[in-house]
Design a protein around this motif. Structure first.
Motif, PDB file in Angstrom:
ATOM      1  N   ARG A 122      30.118  55.210  46.912  1.00 19.13           N
ATOM      2  CA  ARG A 122      30.862  54.526  45.853  1.00 19.13           C
ATOM      3  C   ARG A 122      31.885  53.558  46.470  1.00 19.13           C
ATOM      4  NH1 ARG A 122      35.112  54.425  42.437  1.00 19.13           N
ATOM      5  NH2 ARG A 122      36.379  55.519  43.956  1.00 19.13           N
ATOM      6  N   ALA A 146      34.774  43.275  37.904  1.00 24.58           N
ATOM      7  CA  ALA A 146      33.442  43.868  37.728  1.00 24.58           C
ATOM      8  C   ALA A 146      32.772  43.379  36.443  1.00 24.58           C
ATOM      9  CB  ALA A 146      33.560  45.388  37.694  1.00 24.58           C
ATOM     10  N   ASP A 147      31.441  43.300  36.466  1.00 27.08           N
ATOM     11  CA  ASP A 147      30.701  42.939  35.255  1.00 27.08           C
ATOM     12  C   ASP A 147      30.421  44.203  34.439  1.00 27.08           C
ATOM     13  OD1 ASP A 147      28.555  44.288  36.348  1.00 27.08           O
ATOM     14  OD2 ASP A 147      27.513  42.475  37.009  1.00 27.08           O
ATOM     15  N   ALA A 148      29.607  44.067  33.390  1.00 24.21           N
ATOM     16  CA  ALA A 148      29.390  45.190  32.479  1.00 24.21           C
ATOM     17  C   ALA A 148      28.743  46.392  33.178  1.00 24.21           C
ATOM     18  CB  ALA A 148      28.522  44.733  31.316  1.00 24.21           C
ATOM     19  N   THR A 149      27.987  46.160  34.242  1.00 25.74           N
ATOM     20  CA  THR A 149      27.337  47.278  34.934  1.00 25.74           C
ATOM     21  C   THR A 149      28.292  47.923  35.958  1.00 25.74           C
ATOM     22  OG1 THR A 149      26.515  45.939  36.768  1.00 25.74           O
ATOM     23  CG2 THR A 149      25.108  46.069  34.812  1.00 25.74           C
ATOM     24  N   GLY A 150      29.495  47.348  36.084  1.00 31.02           N
ATOM     25  CA  GLY A 150      30.457  47.901  37.052  1.00 31.02           C
ATOM     26  C   GLY A 150      30.315  47.263  38.423  1.00 31.02           C
ATOM     27  N   GLU A 151      29.394  46.259  38.546  1.00 31.05           N
ATOM     28  CA  GLU A 151      29.174  45.594  39.838  1.00 31.05           C
ATOM     29  C   GLU A 151      30.284  44.596  40.139  1.00 31.05           C
ATOM     30  OE1 GLU A 151      26.821  45.741  42.390  1.00 31.05           O
ATOM     31  OE2 GLU A 151      26.520  47.667  41.387  1.00 31.05           O
TER      32      GLU A 151
END
Ligand code: AMP
Length: 229
Positions: A122, A146-151
């Motif tokens: 992580r 971060a984007d919606a996927t947490g990336e």
């Protein structure tokens, strides 16, 4: 004070090593940083090391030992040092022992920072590095990007100016290889120093400040409260 800091990639070794160096006025010797500087400079050593590093494998013991031997001979090492990312194999630990014996020195203590593999993955996949200063930003520091996927994006503007990038070896596939290498080749280093009664364990899952406090408390107990000016 002659220290080594042990732990998986992403355990927080580098961050803690810098804090210890500042507090105790030690030389901080990170073999990963030395190798990355060689890569950035485009030296012969850097060219050979890059492919190995990008694959998450280890650079040869002889090369790394020669590099460390040269660094330990520099004047700032007289006040003591902390080795970070080295030794990473049993042969390196034995080689270091021989190098130090020649100067009538020894490793005083190995600080082992323990973190579970899931947490390591992580942290490494979310961390980014400031290209200019080398400062590491954690996932938590960059989470607003971060984007919606947490990336978190691989590159972008660093909070303190300049830009950040993702180390090639912090990409998912390479992280798995680095962890496998750690288990196979670096675990024996812990056993080696444990057999010499030199290892203290620190819970690396705590917040960074708590890890630092735990380390300083151990060092105070062992060495007194020597600090840099
Ligand atoms: P680090 O910044 O310590 O994670 O190191 C990054 C990469 O540099 C590692 O994955 C290895 O490829 C290489 N490296 C760093 N230190 C060593 C070492 N002591 N022995 C062999 N390879 C190393």
């Amino acid at each position: 004070m002659h220290l080594i800091i042990l732990g998986a990639p992403g355990s927080g070794k580098g961050t803690q090593a810098v804090r210890i160096k500042e507090r105790y006025g030690l030389a901080h010797i990170s073999t990963g940083d030395i190798l990355r500087a060689e890569v950035a400079a485009g030296s012969e050593l850097g060219r050979r090391a890059k492919a190995v590093m990008d694959a998450g494998q280890l650079v040869g013991d002889d090369i790394v030992l020669a590099m460390v031997g040269k660094r330990l001979a520099q004047p700032d090492c007289v006040r003591g040092w902390i080795l970070d990312g080295f030794p990473r194999t049993r042969a390196q630990a034995e080689g270091l022992g021989r190098l130090l014996a020649g100067a009538d020195l020894d490793v005083d203590l190995g600080l082992l920072i323990q973190v579970q593999p899931e947490e390591v993955i992580r942290r490494l996949s979310g961390r980014r590095v400031n290209r200019a200063s080398g400062r590491i930003y954690s996932r938590e520091e960059l989470i607003h990007l971060a984007d919606a996927t947490g990336e978190i994006p691989a590159a972008g503007a660093a909070p303190e100016g300049g830009d950040f990038y993702q180390r090639d070896d912090d990409k998912a596939d390479t992280i798995r290889d680095r962890l496998a290498v750690y288990e196979e080749q670096t675990r024996p280093v812990i056993d080696y120093y444990e057999n010499h009664d030199k290892v203290v364990r620190i819970d690396g899952a705590q917040p960074m400040e708590r890890v630092t406090d735990a380390i300083f408390s151990i060092l105070r107990d062992r060495f007194g409260s020597r600090e840099s000016a």
